[in-house]
Scaffold this motif. Structure first.
Motif, PDB file in Angstrom:
ATOM      1  N   GLU A  72       0.822  -1.211   0.000  1.00 28.52           N
ATOM      2  CA  GLU A  72       0.000   0.000   0.000  1.00 28.52           C
ATOM      3  C   GLU A  72       0.855   1.258   0.000  1.00 28.52           C
ATOM      4  N   LEU A  73       1.931   1.251   0.797  1.00 28.01           N
ATOM      5  CA  LEU A  73       2.794   2.419   0.853  1.00 28.01           C
ATOM      6  C   LEU A  73       3.592   2.609  -0.430  1.00 28.01           C
ATOM      7  N   LEU A  74       3.899   1.516  -1.135  1.00 31.72           N
ATOM      8  CA  LEU A  74       4.676   1.598  -2.363  1.00 31.72           C
ATOM      9  C   LEU A  74       3.828   1.889  -3.584  1.00 31.72           C
ATOM     10  N   ALA A  75       2.508   1.893  -3.439  1.00 30.73           N
ATOM     11  CA  ALA A  75       1.641   2.112  -4.598  1.00 30.73           C
ATOM     12  C   ALA A  75       1.804   3.515  -5.161  1.00 30.73           C
ATOM     13  N   ALA A  76       1.999   4.511  -4.306  1.00 31.89           N
ATOM     14  CA  ALA A  76       2.187   5.895  -4.736  1.00 31.89           C
ATOM     15  C   ALA A  76       3.679   6.213  -4.746  1.00 31.89           C
ATOM     16  N   ALA A 243      23.304   2.859  -7.598  1.00 31.48           N
ATOM     17  CA  ALA A 243      23.824   2.551  -6.269  1.00 31.48           C
ATOM     18  C   ALA A 243      22.967   3.183  -5.180  1.00 31.48           C
ATOM     19  N   ALA A 244      22.541   4.441  -5.381  1.00 32.86           N
ATOM     20  CA  ALA A 244      21.699   5.104  -4.377  1.00 32.86           C
ATOM     21  C   ALA A 244      20.362   4.394  -4.236  1.00 32.86           C
ATOM     22  N   ARG A 245      19.801   3.948  -5.331  1.00 28.42           N
ATOM     23  CA  ARG A 245      18.521   3.240  -5.254  1.00 28.42           C
ATOM     24  C   ARG A 245      18.674   1.904  -4.537  1.00 28.42           C
ATOM     25  N   GLU A 246      19.769   1.208  -4.789  1.00 25.73           N
ATOM     26  CA  GLU A 246      19.975  -0.070  -4.110  1.00 25.73           C
ATOM     27  C   GLU A 246      20.199   0.119  -2.617  1.00 25.73           C
ATOM     28  N   ARG A 247      20.874   1.198  -2.230  1.00 25.43           N
ATOM     29  CA  ARG A 247      21.019   1.472  -0.796  1.00 25.43           C
ATOM     30  C   ARG A 247      19.654   1.708  -0.158  1.00 25.43           C
ATOM     31  N   LEU A 248      18.790   2.412  -0.868  1.00 25.73           N
ATOM     32  CA  LEU A 248      17.445   2.633  -0.343  1.00 25.73           C
ATOM     33  C   LEU A 248      16.666   1.321  -0.281  1.00 25.73           C
ATOM     34  N   VAL A 249      16.838   0.465  -1.279  1.00 24.71           N
ATOM     35  CA  VAL A 249      16.164  -0.843  -1.270  1.00 24.71           C
ATOM     36  C   VAL A 249      16.577  -1.643  -0.042  1.00 24.71           C
ATOM     37  N   ARG A 250      17.866  -1.619   0.287  1.00 28.46           N
ATOM     38  CA  ARG A 250      18.319  -2.353   1.465  1.00 28.46           C
ATOM     39  C   ARG A 250      17.731  -1.775   2.747  1.00 28.46           C
ATOM     40  N   ALA A 257       9.464  -7.926  -6.913  1.00 33.15           N
ATOM     41  CA  ALA A 257       8.719  -6.882  -7.612  1.00 33.15           C
ATOM     42  C   ALA A 257       8.613  -5.599  -6.799  1.00 33.15           C
ATOM     43  N   GLN A 258       8.811  -5.678  -5.489  1.00 30.21           N
ATOM     44  CA  GLN A 258       8.702  -4.480  -4.661  1.00 30.21           C
ATOM     45  C   GLN A 258       9.791  -3.460  -4.975  1.00 30.21           C
ATOM     46  N   THR A 259      10.903  -3.888  -5.566  1.00 24.66           N
ATOM     47  CA  THR A 259      12.001  -2.965  -5.842  1.00 24.66           C
ATOM     48  C   THR A 259      11.696  -2.018  -6.993  1.00 24.66           C
ATOM     49  N   ALA A 260      10.553  -2.188  -7.670  1.00 25.22           N
ATOM     50  CA  ALA A 260      10.179  -1.310  -8.785  1.00 25.22           C
ATOM     51  C   ALA A 260       9.374  -0.113  -8.311  1.00 25.22           C
TER      52      ALA A 260
END
Length: 478
Positions: A72-76, A243-250, A257-260
Motif C-alpha cells: 500500500e505504501l509503495l503504490a504511490a 547505487a543510491a537506489r539499491e542502498r534505499l532498497v536495502r 517486484a517491490q524494488t520497482a
C-alpha cells in the motif's frame, strides 16, 4: 519465601503441599507478549514527531500483513515519511534487534524469579526399624539479595530499551538519508541526460559545419571532447543513481517486484527559515538515548556493586526445614542453616570486579555527555552551512543563470552570437541546476544528521553483567 514441612504420615499428603508450592512459584511475573514494544514505540514517536508502527514478524500471518501494508505504501510515489514507515515495518534487521531485546527481557525476568526450593528425601532401615527423613531447603542468600537484583536488572532493561530505541531511530535516519540520495541521484541523472543531448547536438552541428568548411578542426575537436565528457558524466550519473537506489532498497528491506517502486521527481523545497538552536546542548543531554542508556548503566552497576558488597562473605546461605520420623518413635522436627566459610575466597575479587565495572560505567557516561555536546554542535554547524549554501544557490546563482540565458537568447535572435555560444550557455545553466540540486541534497542530509545527533545512537557496553554471570559463584558453590 517461607517453606512448609512435608508430612510424613502418608504419601497422599505430600501431593497437595507440593502442588501449592509449585503454584506459588509459578505465580511470579510472566513475560507478556512484546513487553518492550510499546515503550519503544512511545520513545520513537516522541522523537520523530509522528506515530510509528513497529510490527514483530512472529508468524506467517504477521508477515502477510506486513507485506500488504508495504504494498500500500509503495503504490504511490514514495516520499520520505513513507520510506521511513516501510523501513520500520519491513527491515528484518530491526526485527532482529527487537528479538535481541526479548532476550534481555527474558534474562531480567529470570533474574527476578524466586529461587527454587530443594527437596530431599531419605529412607533407611535397621532391622525391623524404618526411618524416613524429609527436608525442604531454600537459598536464603538469593532471597535476601533479590530486591537489589531487581533494581539493578530494571536499570539494565532500561539501558537495553534505550539502545534498541536508538537503533530504531538510527534506521529511520539512515532510511531518510538514503531516500534523499536516491531522489537527488535520479534528478541528477535526468540533467546528465539533458547535458548529453546538448553535447550531441553541438557535436553533430560542428561535424556538419566542418564538412562545409565553416568550422575549424580545433573548434570541432572541442565540441567532440565535450560530448565525450558528457557521455562519461552520464555513465557516472547512472551508476550513482543505481547505487543510491539499491542502498534505499536495502534500508526498506524490499525484494522482488517491490524494488520497482517510484520516487518523486524532486526533493522537497528548502525551508523558508532554518531551525534556531537555543539550548541545543541541553536538549541533547536531556533526550539523547545514548546518554540515557549510559545513565541507566551507571545506576545498574551501582546497584550491582551494592549487592556484591552486601553478600561478599556469604554467597551461599541455605535455610532448611526438617521432619524425621521413625517407626515406633516420636516425629522429630527442626531446621538447619548451611553456609560457606570464606576461608579461601573472601569475595574481594567479586567486589573489585563490580567496582571496576561501576567505574567504567561512570567514565562511559561522562564520555557520552561530552560526545553528545560536541556532536550536536558539529551537526548544527553543518546544518546551518548547508542551509546557507542551498539558499544562495536558490536565491542568487539560479536567478543569475536564468537572466544570462534570457540575455543570450535575445542576442542569438539578434544574430549577435552563434548557436555554439547558446549551447555553451545552456550547458552552463544545466550545470548550475545540478549544483543547486546537490546543495539541496546536502541540506536534507545535514537535517537528518542533526536529527540523529539530537537523539543519539546508544552503543553496546560491557559494563552490564548478565544475571547468569552474577549468579555463577553461588551456583558453583552448590
Amino acid at each position: 519465601m517461607p517453606s512448609l514441612p512435608l508430612p510424613t504420615r502418608s504419601r497422599r499428603g505430600a501431593a497437595p503441599a507440593a502442588l501449592a508450592l509449585a503454584g506459588l512459584l509459578a505465580g511470579c511475573a510472566a513475560l507478556p507478549p512484546d513487553p518492550g514494544l510499546p515503550g519503544i514505540q512511545a520513545r520513537v514517536a516522541e522523537r520523530l514527531g509522528r506515530p510509528v508502527e513497529l510490527v514483530r514478524a512472529d508468524g506467517p500471518a504477521a508477515l502477510e500483513g506486513i507485506a500488504r501494508r508495504v504494498d500500500e505504501l509503495l503504490a504511490a510515489p514514495l516520499d520520505a515519511d513513507a520510506a521511513v514507515q516501510v523501513a520500520l515495518l519491513n527491515h528484518r534487521g530491526l526485527q532482529a534487534d527487537l528479538a535481541g531485546l526479548g532476550v534481555t527481557e527474558a534474562e531480567v525476568l529470570q533474574a527476578g524469579r524466586l529461587p527454587n526450593p530443594g527437596v530431599r528425601f531419605g529412607r533407611s532401615t535397621r532391622g525391623a526399624e524404618r526411618e524416613i527423613e524429609r527436608s525442604l531447603h531454600l537459598d536464603l542468600a538469593r532471597l535476601l539479595a533479590r530486591p537489589l537484583v531487581l533494581r539493578a536488572e530494571a536499570r539494565r532493561l532500561d539501558a537495553a530499551r534505550a539502545r534498541v530505541a536508538g537503533q530504531v531511530l538510527a534506521l529511520a535516519t539512515d532510511t531518510r538519508k538514503a531516500w534523499v540520495q536516491a531522489v537527488a541521484a535520479e534528478e541528477g541523472l535526468r540533467y546528465a541526460r539533458q547535458v548529453m543531448q546538448a553535447a550531441e547536438a553541438a557535436a553533430e552541428l560542428a561535424r556538419r559545419m566542418a564538412q562545409v568548411g565553416n568550422f575549424s578542426r580545433l573548434q570541432q575537436a572541442r565540441e567532440q571532447a565535450f560530448q565525450a565528457e558528457a557521455a562519461l558524466g552520464l555513465v557516472r550519473a547512472a551508476q550513482q543513481q543505481q547505487a543510491a537506489r539499491e542502498r534505499l532498497v536495502r534500508q526498506l528491506g524490499l525484494w522482488g517486484a517491490q524494488t520497482a517502486f517510484r520516487l518523486p521527481e524532486r526533493l522537497p523545497e528548502l525551508p523558508a527559515q532554518p531551525l534556531e538552536a537555543p539550548g541545543l546542548e541541553q536538549t541533547a543531554l536531556a533526550q539523547r538515548l545514548d546518554v540515557q542508556a549510559a545513565r541507566a548503566t551507571t545506576e545498574a552497576t551501582a546497584q550491582q556493586l551494592a549487592r556484591v558488597r552486601g553478600n561478599r562473605f556469604v554467597e551461599v546461605l541455605d535455610l532448611g526445614l526438617l521432619r524425621n520420623g521413625a517407626s515406633g518413635a516420636p516425629v522429630q522436627r527442626g531446621w538447619e542453616i548451611g553456609l560457606e566459610l570464606p576461608l579461601f575466597d573472601d569475595g574481594a575479587a567479586r567486589v573489585a570486579r563490580a567496582a571496576a565495572l561501576h567505574e567504567q560505567a561512570l567514565h562511559e557516561a561522562a564520555q557520552a555527555a561530552i560526545a553528545a555536546r560536541s556532536e550536536v554542535r558539529e551537526a548544527y554547524g553543518a546544518y546551518r552551512a548547508a542551509w546557507d549554501i542551498a539558499r544562495h544557490h536558490r536565491d542568487e546563482l539560479l536567478p543569475l543563470r536564468a537572466r544570462i540565458a534570457e540575455e543570450n537568447l535575445l542576442r542569438y535572435n539578434g544574430m549577435l552570437i552563434g548557436v555554439f555560444e547558446l549551447l555553451a550557455d545552456a550547458r552552463a545553466q544545466i550545470a548550475g541546476v545540478q549544483a543547486a540540486i546537490d546543495a539541496l541534497r546536502d541540506f536534507w542530509l545535514a537535517q537528518a544528521d542533526l536529527d540523529r545527533a539530537l537523539v543519539g545512537a546508544p552503543r553496546p557496553t560491557a559494563a552490564l553483567v548478565a544475571p547468569a554471570d552474577a549468579a555463577a559463584p553461588a551456583a558453583a558453590a552448590h
